[in-house]
Design an enzyme around this catalytic site. Sequence first.
Site: not given
Length: 296
Positions: A52, A103, A260
């Site tokens: 993220k 990741h 967003k």
Amino acid sequence: MENNGEEKPFPVFDGMSVPPFPHLIEDAEKRFKEIRNLECRKDDIILATYPKSGTHWIWEIVCMILKKKAEYMKETKEFQFLEALPDMSIVNNLASPRPLNTHVPYRWLPKQHIENGGKIVHVLRNPKDVAVSMYYHIKRLHGGSMDFNTFYEKIFVGPVQHMGGWFSYEKEFERAEAADKQGAIFTVHYESMKKNPTDETKRLANFLNVDLTDEVIDEIVDKCSFRKLKEATESVKDLPKFSNRSPDKMKQLMTKMYRKGEIGDWKNHFTVALNEHFDAVFKEEMKDSKIKVQFE
Ligand code: A3P
């Protein structure tokens, strides 16, 4: 198995909770070792991020830089996402230079790549926004009615954190960067890319030894803006064929991942008490770190 805050268990390996991909549920150690022992090419590039942190965004920028063209990849980054691939042999068929992404913490990155002095692009995002982004990601993929406070306590700062947790991941990277004599690691801050995309994209192209005109840099910045990349994901991209979700569902999930794309959404989610708690944890965890985290 560790509880993800509700009923659904996430697999645990090496003290970390890892994504519930079928092959990680079955044998996470096998995949981590396959990644660690991956046969690398000298010109491979590894995009290494805590989940993220803006991986999809920076991956697309890296791909455009390598192509010297502001042209979207037909695929999503999941096609080169090491721990998600159904079969690691898929990477053997990718054309060079391969912009692989993962990741896994630094200690699990491909050994050969590090020995080769292969390039590593590392994206760092402030952990409060990472927490908010991860909260929505987990809800989107796994459903449930968990609220942000529960997610924060049980998962984000809980006893077994995702990929070992933000602090552990970033401090491990900081140590690796300090020891990196060859200049193989390049760290880009999500917030810097957001505030100053032209200069940051130029810096990235420079690190990748790719000469680009100012015009191409501007086009890359424009095409990789939050809105345009989200639209492109809907209209241009092929979806990973290895998911057991339907193509429509995958498209919906991939597009919603562009949620967003802002700095500071944490202010809408952290209560005063939670924020104070996190600031205290941050102060203690980062007391010996020189990382300049940008919370706004
Ligand atoms: P938010 O959930 O805060 O919106 P990753 O790719 O590592 O999974 O990170 C996903 C996060 O990066 C999401 O954050 C997503 O909106 C954001 N992101 C993706 N593309 C972006 C862009 N072009 N500009 C800014 N943020 C972007």
